[in-house]
Design an enzyme around this catalytic site. Structure first.
Site, mmCIF file in Angstrom:
data_model
loop_
_atom_site.group_PDB
_atom_site.id
_atom_site.type_symbol
_atom_site.label_atom_id
_atom_site.label_comp_id
_atom_site.label_asym_id
_atom_site.label_seq_id
_atom_site.Cartn_x
_atom_site.Cartn_y
_atom_site.Cartn_z
ATOM 1 N N GLU A 176 20.823 76.121 33.728
ATOM 2 C CA GLU A 176 19.457 75.566 33.748
ATOM 3 C C GLU A 176 18.561 76.306 34.743
ATOM 4 O OE1 GLU A 176 18.808 73.798 31.326
ATOM 5 O OE2 GLU A 176 20.882 73.353 30.825
ATOM 6 N N ALA A 220 22.123 69.245 29.362
ATOM 7 C CA ALA A 220 21.085 69.370 30.396
ATOM 8 C C ALA A 220 19.855 70.005 29.757
ATOM 9 C CB ALA A 220 21.586 70.217 31.568
ATOM 10 N N MET A 221 18.734 69.946 30.490
ATOM 11 C CA MET A 221 17.475 70.499 29.980
ATOM 12 C C MET A 221 16.684 71.119 31.123
ATOM 13 S SD MET A 221 15.402 71.107 27.559
ATOM 14 C CE MET A 221 13.842 71.912 27.855
ATOM 15 N N HIS A 234 17.287 79.498 33.348
ATOM 16 C CA HIS A 234 16.152 79.243 32.442
ATOM 17 C C HIS A 234 14.805 79.226 33.173
ATOM 18 C CE1 HIS A 234 17.629 78.545 28.464
ATOM 19 N NE2 HIS A 234 18.396 77.528 28.766
ATOM 20 N N GLU A 261 18.560 80.985 25.269
ATOM 21 C CA GLU A 261 19.886 80.375 25.429
ATOM 22 C C GLU A 261 21.014 81.381 25.589
ATOM 23 O OE1 GLU A 261 19.992 77.505 26.266
ATOM 24 O OE2 GLU A 261 18.201 76.538 25.455
#
Length: 943
Positions: A353, A317-318, A356, A375
């Site tokens: 995610e 995933a991003m 983030h 991360e």
């Protein structure tokens, strides 16, 4: 970014020197001696020789217009970048890769052109940079607009602006275009200042056919009709952010939407026929955003958060701000085919995610050497967020395994410090590894327990508030956690200490004040993990710290060389039988001692493994632990019991503990009622079996298989072939039945064959219990008809979770021709997608019949694999480490060395090649030291 869930966890990375940032005038900068001569164009030569961009031009706002054509699979675009010039210069240097630049102009703040001619554009492909020359000097302190027109093909791959496809149930192939920019691929979609510290605002316009929708980081503010029946969507201006977080997608997907308690609109997008698999992700995303807003005490700054499942996606995933992208297995949940492990994975990836959006997006590391600040935090927040929002998933049981994974890699000499130099794109990609993610998370776990939950939480909120929309360094985090501030902050009356005051009164650990920065530098700036050796001497506990290595024995000359210069500040914890208190001690020297009293009969160090260090109990200490586990194992928590099992077998591999002592320690497991230590013991024995079955040691293989089945007989017989029970019960069921059938356990095989027969007779319409489906399919794959039926189901299934189980089963065939066919399908990339090729290779390598087949496939197709996945990617890393990871003979070691020698130029850029060699050497030594011990121990057990 989340890496893919793989059989073999991903690993480590490579480094060069830090780049010196120059702010000299760019019209004629000097070139360091010995550097390659700059790229030239006519009389002009490329003005910049360094990998990192000059700092004298700062982007403020990008105005980006794009027109992707999904028929011609190409795109055109223009970008107007408002820049702030901080030194007089004739040059603008920025990033561009693979783009055809058709025009470049520069305008002043009133949009007046500085030149009546099109400006020359010079290219330096080796640095992925372009230089634009302005005949008129750009003046320091002024703002300008840089206008560039460009075009390119949509990329065949997984980076930049790339093409993806999916197939409908009627067999029609449909195309979409998506982006993945982290770490250095925004430059493949539009010219930009593609470094994390060049934060700017982005306004984006996208032209599209009415058959599609367009998505980006921000909501659409208006859509207008343009020529040829096309529509153009204008997206709201973004917040200030790094280029790697920009995203845009053109697709025909459907969505479900809900709203958080603070009014943020959350939508989950998927291809139309998978739309019904999105409801669980929507529930999770809303819960997670609500949790994070409360935990960080900072509102999510965008009006919406989209989550979208992309059919072709290399990583897991991003975190693109406001438009997070996912592999289908990381977002979609189908109750009929997704197991409890699939559910936990989806929950944790969404937690990662969305963490983030604060850690990484709101506050970003200054440079990629500190990617762990993104991360490591996001990995750790997975556990905090899931524990808070889905307590029934018992996610805390998995954090131990994250740390075990980190220990496995960090105990090789080929590891690296958490904060490591990385300059070029290949080096930067390699920073996304087990050290940044798993070790980063475990060090944060240790820090949180050291500081207490409340101090840790307040410190990270302070860090996020202070550096919002900015970039940060390691030191900024330590200062925030220690509640320190700059002189300016202190004078202005902000709630913080001067750094000298903070070091005096911020931390009291075991009765001592300490310096947080000094402590954390020992964990962040040096590689490896400490081994704390514990010896009981009367009322005292004698302590010694060394660097823990599994590749060199203490008796070897190299040992002392590899120990030099290593010292950690270790926040030790321990428990004794004398009280329930968790005792604390800060160990800052190579040797130390603690007074524990005469009446203590046992001591367990590293309580619940909250500390990142391995513990060795010398002089009969392990015999004491074995005795305690046999007589009163519940005197220790389940985490402590799991930790003892893990440490014992790590010490066996490192040569500190005889194998039979480790095997004796787990003898107590027949009394064990908690599934986590049970799984740890089972996993240790399975790891031995998996390696030995690939050698011609038939008697040991057979006896070890029989011993495992006999030892765990009661647990195996208790299992039901269902989806009932708690998360850990269901996980144990999946693991133990899979191994039992692999060991040819007759009752297991009989049940699996009957279930597979029922599934076949239903033409695949019968939904098998998801926890045992993979085992049933694996047994069914052993005959030709079963294998062909599974391959057909794989080809037509609309469930990514089911496809994963089917692919694993197909790779369990004992027919080498079938395994070879699968690898060829993966290379072709049609029936088995390219995104799944690295996982497929590892699955085949896990099979004793496919062990060398997979390695030979990698050697033969090396150039194709590198072209497809890019050299520094975690896919290449996992392929290298995963295919060699169970080699254990001197001949195999030589073979691996020869191959790496044949690709020397590429291998020298990869840390993974050294990791692979370390692993094989470790395995060779394990066999030389332990095979006869295991043979004799098993012979005694089988009497």
């Amino acid at each position: 970014m989340v890496l893919v869930r793989l059989l073999v966890l991903s690993l480590f990375h490579v480094s060069l020197v830090g780049s010196h940032q120059s702010s000299q005038q760019a019209s004629s900068p000097p070139h360091p001696a010995g550097e390659q001569s700059p790229v030239g164009s006519g009389k002009l030569s490329f003005p910049w020789s360094q990998l990192r961009l000059p700092r004298y031009i700062i982007p403020l706002h990008y105005y980006l217009h794009l027109h992707p054509n999904l028929t011609s699979l190409s795109f055109t675009g223009s970008v107007q970048i408002q820049i702030d010039v901080q030194n007089n210069t004739n040059w603008v240097v920025l990033h561009s890769k693979g783009l055809q630049i058709s025009k470049a102009t520069i305008m002043d703040q009133d949009y007046a052109h500085l030149s009546d001619q099109v400006l020359p554009v010079l290219h330096n492909p080796s640095h992925e940079q372009i230089g634009i020359f302005s005949p008129r000097v750009l003046s320091s302190g002024q703002k300008y607009f840089l206008h560039i027109e460009f075009g390119a093909e949509l990329v065949e791959g997984f980076y930049g602006f790339y093409k993806s496809t999916y197939r409908t149930s009627t067999g029609e192939t449909r195309t979409l275009a998506s982006t993945h920019f982290e770490p250095t691929s925004a430059r493949m979609a539009f010219p930009c200042f593609d470094e994390p510290s060049f934060k700017a605002n982005f306004s984006i316009w996208i032209k599209r056919s009415p058959d599609y929708i367009a998505l980006s980081n921000m909501p659409i503010v208006k859509t207008v009709e343009v020529n040829d029946g096309l529509l153009e969507d204008q997206f709201d201006a973004s917040v200030k952010m790094s280029t790697y977080l920009v995203a845009f997608i053109i697709c025909d997907f459907r969505s479900v939407t809900a709203t958080t308690s603070s009014g943020v609109q959350v939508s989950i997008y998927a291809s139309p026929e998978k739309w019904q698999q999105t409801s669980y992700a929507l529930e999770v995303a809303v819960k997670m955003l609500n949790f994070y807003e409360e935990y960080f005490n900072i509102p999510y700054p965008l009006p919406k958060q989209d989550l979208i499942a992309i059919p072709d996606f290399q990583s897991g995933a991003m975190e693109n701000w406001g438009l997070t992208t996912y592999r289908e297995t990381s977002l979609l949940f189908d109750p009929l085919t997704s197991s409890i492990s699939d559910k936990l994975w989806v929950t944790m990836v969404i937690g990662h995610e969305l963490a983030h959006q604060w850690f990484g997006n709101l506050v970003t590391m200054e440079w990629w050497n500190d990617i762990w600040l993104n991360e490591g935090f996001a990995r750790y927040m997975e556990y905090i967020s899931v524990e808070a929002t889905y307590p029934d998933l018992k996610v805390e049981e998995y954090l131990l395994h994250t740390c075990f994974s980190a220990v496995g890699h960090d105990s090789l000499n080929s590891s690296r410090p958490i904060s490591s130099p990385a300059e070029n794109p290949t080096q930067i990609k390699q920073m996304f590894d087990t050290v940044s993610y798993d070790k980063g998370a475990c060090v944060l776990q240790m820090l949180r327990h050291f500081l207490t939950d409340d101090v840790f939480q307040r410190g990270i909120v302070r860090y996020l508030r202070k550096y919002s929309y900015r970039n940060a360094l390691n030191q900024d985090l330590w200062d925030s956690l220690a509640n320190t501030c700059s002189e300016e902050d202190f004078i202005s009356g902000k709630h913080c200490y001067s750094s000298s005051q903070a070091s005096k009164n911020a931390y009291l650990f075991a009765g001592e004040h300490m310096d947080l920065t000094a402590m954390m530098n020992t964990w962040i700036l040096q590689k490896g993990i400490p081994l704390v050796t514990v010896t009981r001497k009367g009322p005292h506990l004698l302590l010694r710290q060394d660097r823990f290595l599994r590749t060199v024995l203490p008796s070897e000359p190299l040992w002392s060389t590899l120990q030099q210069g290593f010292l950690w500040h270790i926040p030790l914890t321990y428990k004794t039988d004398a009280s329930s208190t968790i005792h604390r001690h800060l160990m800052t020297a190579h040797t130390d001692s603690i007074h524990i009293g005469e009446d203590v009969s046992w001591v367990k160090v590293n309580t619940d493994m909250t500390g990142y260090y391995v513990v060795h109990y010398e002089n009969g200490g392990w015999d004491e632990m074995t005795k305690l586990l046999r007589e009163n194992h519940t005197a220790l928590s389940y985490k402590d019991r799991t930790h003892l099992i893990h440490n014992a077998f790590q010490l066996v591999t490192a040569g500190h503990l005889p194998l039979n002592k480790g095997l004796d320690l787990i003898g107590y497991l027949q009394l064990e009622k908690h599934n986590v230590p049970l799984l740890q013991g089972l996993g240790s024995l399975e790891a031995f079996y998996r390696m030995i079955e690939k050698r011609n040691e038939f008697d040991v293989t057979s006896n070890l298989g029989k011993y495992i089945l006999r030892f765990f007989r009661a647990v195996i017989d208790q299992q039901t072939w269902s989806d009932r029970g708690s998360v850990s019960e269901r996980r144990l069921r999946s693991e133990i039945l899979s191994l039992a059938c692999h060991l040819d356990d007759p009752p297991c095989l009989e049940q699996a064959r009957q279930s597979f027969k029922d599934w076949l007779q239903s033409n695949g319409t019968l939904n098998l219990p998801t926890d045992v489906a993979e085992t049933v399919f694996s047994v069914g794959a052993q005959d030709d008809h079963g294998w062909a039926s599974l391959l057909h189901t794989y080809n037509v299934s609309l469930s990514a979770a089911q496809k994963g189980k089917l692919l694993f089963a197909l790779t369990c065939s004992r027919d080498k021709n079938k395994l070879h066919r699968l690898l060829e399908f993966g290379l072709e990339g049609k029936m088995i997608r390219s995104q799944d090729l690295s996982t497929l290779i590892l699955m085949v390598a896990r099979n004793p019949r496919g062990h060398h087949l997979a390695w030979n496939f990698v050697k033969k197709n090396w150039d194709t694999l590198v072209q497809r996945f890019q050299l520094g990617s975690f896919c290449i890393r996992n392929i290298i480490i995963g295919t060699t990871g169970q080699f254990s003979s001197p001949e195999e070691l030589t073979e691996v060395q020869l191959f790496f020698e044949s690709i020397k130029e590429q291998a020298s850029q990869l840390r993974a090649t050294q990791v692979a060699l370390d692993n094989v050497q470790k395995n060779v030594r394990w066999f030389q030291r332990n095979l006869e011990t295991l043979r004799n121990w098993l012979n005694q057990q089988m009497k």
